[in-house]
Design an enzyme around this catalytic site. Structure first.
Site, PDB file in Angstrom:
ATOM      1  N   ASP A 135       0.511  -1.591  -0.473  1.00 56.39           N
ATOM      2  CA  ASP A 135       0.015  -0.235  -0.202  1.00 56.39           C
ATOM      3  C   ASP A 135       0.942   0.987  -0.136  1.00 56.39           C
ATOM      4  O   ASP A 135       1.676   1.641   0.749  1.00 56.39           O
ATOM      5  CB  ASP A 135      -1.606  -0.178   1.168  1.00 56.39           C
ATOM      6  CG  ASP A 135      -1.889   1.184   1.298  1.00 56.39           C
ATOM      7  OD1 ASP A 135      -3.120   1.477   0.976  1.00 56.39           O
ATOM      8  OD2 ASP A 135      -1.276   2.057   2.092  1.00 56.39           O
ATOM      9  N   TYR A 137       3.061  10.419  -0.366  1.00 58.63           N
ATOM     10  CA  TYR A 137       4.362   9.492   0.151  1.00 58.63           C
ATOM     11  C   TYR A 137       5.560   9.918  -0.613  1.00 58.63           C
ATOM     12  O   TYR A 137       6.380   9.813   0.168  1.00 58.63           O
ATOM     13  CB  TYR A 137       3.739   7.985   0.249  1.00 58.63           C
ATOM     14  CG  TYR A 137       2.611   7.613   0.875  1.00 58.63           C
ATOM     15  CD1 TYR A 137       2.318   8.332   1.835  1.00 58.63           C
ATOM     16  CD2 TYR A 137       2.681   6.328   1.245  1.00 58.63           C
ATOM     17  CE1 TYR A 137       1.150   7.730   3.000  1.00 58.63           C
ATOM     18  CE2 TYR A 137       1.470   5.779   1.839  1.00 58.63           C
ATOM     19  CZ  TYR A 137       0.932   6.567   2.504  1.00 58.63           C
ATOM     20  OH  TYR A 137      -0.429   6.485   3.768  1.00 58.63           O
TER      21      TYR A 137
END
Length: 278
Positions: A47, A52
């Protein structure tokens, strides 16, 4: 139950109950190795998210992991998420292409709207429905949606979300939200299941852990699974990645499950989905 066991989403797609999260893991060899060693050690779900800033490293780790484990892309379940600044029909479609290119994949298994930005998530959802109909993504869902966000989204949605990924741990048990998701066939998934490490020295959990000869982390992750919640603990160290997944050879009693439920304080370590400004 084992590390490759799956839950079947409402569209028939199978998603592993357990996976690796990579939130706050920066690009670089540590990230590539974490993803690779997770796959090598039996994990089948990874995931990530656009925000990010590590999709390229995740993609590299996936390629190396597949090779080392001798498995095909189809055996892996890969999730990413569209960030708030890209919410909108055209902009979400474009963000998806960017994520896919960085990951160097032909398709995603799951694509999520990261946060319920008011006035924006419905257009983004239409984009996810388009990608889903085109077969570019096998399942679509949301993250950090409260009950009222889900109700609002489903009023106009053609396709119901398959997943709602939310902050979920023994201090934030989200019982009403989970009941609502269950009634609507939406699978709940936990982010920050270990409350960013803040629960590891909790005495109640330490007592339970000692009883089963397990770590506190393993007790919490097992509690997730027995509550029917998909979980994606984050770690970059191989021994931790292996240890986190070692939760399939024991079962918590009903009493212990209730004790852990009783730790709830509706306490968030992450932002409040009803009150965030990013």
């Amino acid at each position: 139950m084992n590390l490759q066991d799956t839950t079947t989403l409402h569209n028939g797609v199978k998603m592993p109950w357990f996976g690796l999260g990579v939130f706050k893991v920066e690009e670089g060899p540590e990230l590539v190795n974490a993803v690779k060693s997770a796959i090598k050690n039996g994990y089948r779900s990874i995931d990530t998210a656009a925000i990010y800033g590590n999709e390229e490293g995740v993609g590299k780790g996936i390629q190396e992991g597949l090779k080392e484990a001798g498995i095909s892309r189809e055996e892996l379940f890969v999730t990413s998420k569209v960030w708030n600044s890209d919410l909108g029909y055209e902009s979400t479609l474009a963000a998806f292409e960017t994520s896919l290119a960085k990951l160097e994949l032909e398709y995603l298994d799951l694509y999520l709207i990261h946060w319920p930005v008011e006035g924006k998530y419905k257009d983004a959802w239409r984009a996810l429905e388009t990608l889903y109909k085109q077969g570019r993504v096998k399942a679509i869902g949301v993250s950090n949606f409260q009950i009222h966000h889900l109700e609002d989204l489903m009023k106009d949605a053609e396709i119901k979300p398959m997943i709602n990924q939310v902050e979920y741990h023994p201090r934030l048990t989200q019982k009403e939200l989970q009941a609502f998701c269950r009634e609507n066939g939406i699978q709940l998934e936990a982010w920050s299941p270990l409350m960013q490490g803040q629960l590891l020295d909790n005495e109640t959990l330490q007592e339970i852990a000692a009883k089963y000869n397990k770590s506190v982390a393993q007790i919490i992750l097992r509690w997730d699974l027995q509550n029917g919640v998909v979980t994606i603990p984050k770690s970059t160290k191989e021994h931790r990645i292996i240890e986190n997944a070692n939760v399939f050879n024991f079962e918590l009693t009903k009493e212990d499950m209730e004790i852990i439920d009783g730790l709830n304080k509706n306490h968030r370590v992450g932002p409040d989905p009803d009150n965030f400004d990013f």
